[in-house]
Design a protein around this motif. Structure first.
Motif, short mmCIF file in Angstrom:
data_model
loop_
_atom_site.label_atom_id
_atom_site.label_comp_id
_atom_site.label_asym_id
_atom_site.label_seq_id
_atom_site.Cartn_x
_atom_site.Cartn_y
_atom_site.Cartn_z
N GLN A 35 0.84 -1.20 0.00
CA GLN A 35 0.00 0.00 0.00
C GLN A 35 0.87 1.25 0.00
OE1 GLN A 35 -2.91 -0.06 3.12
NE2 GLN A 35 -3.55 -2.14 2.65
N ILE A 36 0.48 2.21 -0.80
CA ILE A 36 1.12 3.51 -0.86
C ILE A 36 0.13 4.52 -0.31
CG2 ILE A 36 2.08 5.29 -2.36
CD1 ILE A 36 2.84 3.05 -4.31
N LYS A 79 4.44 11.04 -8.01
CA LYS A 79 5.33 9.88 -7.91
C LYS A 79 4.58 8.70 -7.30
CE LYS A 79 9.63 8.22 -5.99
NZ LYS A 79 10.71 8.37 -5.07
N LYS A 80 3.83 8.95 -6.24
CA LYS A 80 3.08 7.88 -5.58
C LYS A 80 2.00 7.31 -6.51
CE LYS A 80 3.72 9.62 -0.89
NZ LYS A 80 3.02 10.18 0.29
N LEU A 91 -3.32 2.17 -3.70
CA LEU A 91 -3.16 3.58 -3.38
C LEU A 91 -4.20 3.95 -2.35
CD1 LEU A 91 -1.55 6.14 -4.15
CD2 LEU A 91 -3.33 6.62 -5.80
N MET A 92 -3.76 4.31 -1.14
CA MET A 92 -4.66 4.63 -0.05
C MET A 92 -4.66 6.14 0.17
SD MET A 92 -4.44 3.67 4.00
CE MET A 92 -4.75 1.95 3.75
N ILE A 93 -5.84 6.75 0.09
CA ILE A 93 -5.98 8.17 0.40
C ILE A 93 -6.29 8.26 1.88
CG2 ILE A 93 -7.22 10.30 -0.02
CD1 ILE A 93 -7.80 9.27 -2.83
N LYS A 94 -5.41 8.92 2.60
CA LYS A 94 -5.52 8.96 4.05
C LYS A 94 -5.90 10.36 4.52
CE LYS A 94 -3.23 7.23 8.08
NZ LYS A 94 -2.22 6.32 8.55
N SER A 95 -6.92 10.42 5.34
CA SER A 95 -7.32 11.69 5.94
C SER A 95 -6.49 11.91 7.19
CB SER A 95 -8.80 11.65 6.29
OG SER A 95 -9.06 10.61 7.19
N GLY A 96 -6.66 13.05 7.78
CA GLY A 96 -5.95 13.33 9.04
C GLY A 96 -4.67 14.10 8.83
N GLU A 97 -3.61 13.67 9.49
CA GLU A 97 -2.34 14.38 9.51
C GLU A 97 -1.77 14.56 8.11
OE1 GLU A 97 0.34 16.56 11.53
OE2 GLU A 97 -1.38 15.55 12.38
#
Length: 100
Positions: A35-36, A79-80, A91-97
């Motif tokens: 996972q990226i 790049k990711k 490809l993981m879209i991450k919320s938060g920081e």
């Protein structure tokens, strides 16, 4: 001496970041894929520059950061994204920081 505090960033992208979303190649279980992580501020920079066709300067003003920060976020995000597509990673879209 501690690092400087991050500027708050403004998000205009339709993706609201309430949940994590994962995009992966079809037919392969997520547990079998590397996972990226794509952070919300990287998604915002790509959305403004690539989808809304704004310059990096205009995107920086909308996000409340410098043009250089937008340039760095774009480079990281692109790049990711290309690594995930070409090498078949999730490809993981991450919320938060936000990213560093």
């Amino acid at each position: 001496m501690s690092p400087r505090l991050k500027k708050p960033r403004h998000y205009n992208c339709p993706y609201r970041g309430d949940t994590e979303e994962v995009f992966k190649p079809a037919g392969t279980p997520l547990r079998d894929l590397e996972q990226i992580v794509l952070h919300r501020d990287e998604v915002e920079a790509m959305f403004l520059c690539d989808s809304e066709n704004l310059t990096q300067e205009e995107a920086g003003k909308r996000m409340g950061v410098s043009r250089g920060t937008v340039q760095r976020l774009l480079a990281q995000a692109r790049k990711k994204a290309i690594e995930a597509v070409v090498l078949g990673k999730a490809l993981m879209i991450k919320s938060g920081e936000p990213s560093q």
